[in-house]
Enzyme design. Structure first.
Site, PDB file in Angstrom:
ATOM      1  N   LYS A   9       0.856  -1.183   0.000  1.00  0.00           N
ATOM      2  CA  LYS A   9       0.000   0.000   0.000  1.00  0.00           C
ATOM      3  C   LYS A   9       0.893   1.234   0.000  1.00  0.00           C
ATOM      4  O   LYS A   9       1.745   1.377   0.871  1.00  0.00           O
ATOM      5  CB  LYS A   9      -0.899  -0.021   1.239  1.00  0.00           C
ATOM      6  CG  LYS A   9      -1.837   1.168   1.353  1.00  0.00           C
ATOM      7  CD  LYS A   9      -2.724   0.990   2.578  1.00  0.00           C
ATOM      8  CE  LYS A   9      -3.683   2.149   2.737  1.00  0.00           C
ATOM      9  NZ  LYS A   9      -4.547   1.973   3.924  1.00  0.00           N
ATOM     10  N   ASP A 103     -12.530   4.892  11.801  1.00  0.00           N
ATOM     11  CA  ASP A 103     -13.047   4.964  10.429  1.00  0.00           C
ATOM     12  C   ASP A 103     -13.624   3.616  10.000  1.00  0.00           C
ATOM     13  O   ASP A 103     -13.381   3.163   8.879  1.00  0.00           O
ATOM     14  CB  ASP A 103     -11.937   5.410   9.466  1.00  0.00           C
ATOM     15  CG  ASP A 103     -12.493   5.841   8.107  1.00  0.00           C
ATOM     16  OD1 ASP A 103     -13.695   6.221   8.039  1.00  0.00           O
ATOM     17  OD2 ASP A 103     -11.750   5.796   7.117  1.00  0.00           O
TER      18      ASP A 103
END
Length: 243
Positions: A9, A103
């Protein structure tokens, strides 16, 4: 060197000049590597590649929970529970280690296919997580920009309450339960108008899940309402209790 498949990532190049974003990104790897749990994506390294900060993590095959909901719409309660109980356990484990996710949303929950074909739910993205005991002045979690995804944010996150704790994650889980059981988000009529959405969330203005899907058992609807209580003290004491 190991010839092992991993997922890498990276941070988008346009964020490289933002020191807070870079630090938050790298901290995602540090936090996630601390909390080893079978239902949390395993991060194995943090480093630079081609001038970009990157996280090295286990390679997952499958789909996100949001993709499942988009494809199938509202899901049977038994199936929702089977998928989300491991997620609730993983978030509870993170809370026990002093980490609040902040989140949680269907796109951050991944339904990974294991080697034997079984589905293993995984929690992704601890990039805006907050260590409960970290200094409240930390620029990584109290900068002026809103962090999180508005439709799943708790009233206290919308108010930028620095005391927000694990019960904020619980509220987000309530929104996820609602969406999974009805096929729509609680505040869907408002769209993406941030101010209107923030006001509705802080007032608790949404139709009960059973209004949108009468097939939902009353007890399950009651659980959703409690997790989405306006005041944290009215929610379950812990994610484990919710489970």
């Amino acid at each position: 060197g190991l010839d092992k498949r991993v997922a890498i990532k990276t941070l988008r190049k346009r964020f490289l000049d933002d020191e807070v974003v870079v630090a938050r990104f790298l901290r995602e790897g540090q936090l996630a590597s601390r909390i080893r749990h079978p239902n949390i994506v395993d991060v194995t390294d943090v480093g630079m590649m081609g001038g970009l900060p990157c996280l090295v993590m286990e390679h997952l095959e499958g789909e996100s929970f949001s993709q499942l909901i988009r494809r199938e719409g509202k899901l049977p309660v038994d199936r929702i529970v089977d998928i989300l109980l491991p997620i609730i356990a993983a978030v509870d484990f993170a809370h026990d280690h002093g980490i609040v996710h902040r989140d949680l949303k269907p796109s951050n929950l991944y339904l990974s296919r294991a080697w034997n074909g079984e589905t293993v739910p995984k929690v992704l993205d601890f990039g805006i997580s907050k260590l409960v005991h970290e200094a409240q002045e930390s620029a990584l979690t109290t900068d002026s920009a809103f962090v999180g995804t508005p439709h799943y944010a708790s009233p206290e996150l919308m108010r930028a309450d620095k005391q927000a704790d694990g019960r904020s994650d619980q509220y987000s889980m309530g929104v996820i339960l609602y969406e999974a059981a009805t096929g729509v988000r609680p505040f869907m009529e408002i769209g993406n108008n941030f101010v209107a959405l923030a006001m509705a969330i802080c007032k608790g203005e949404y139709p009960p899940a059973r209004d949108r899907n009468p097939a939902i058992p009353t007890a399950f609807d009651t659980v959703i309402k409690r997790t989405m209580s306006l005041h944290p003290e009215d929610r379950f004491l812990t994610m484990r209790d919710l489970g």
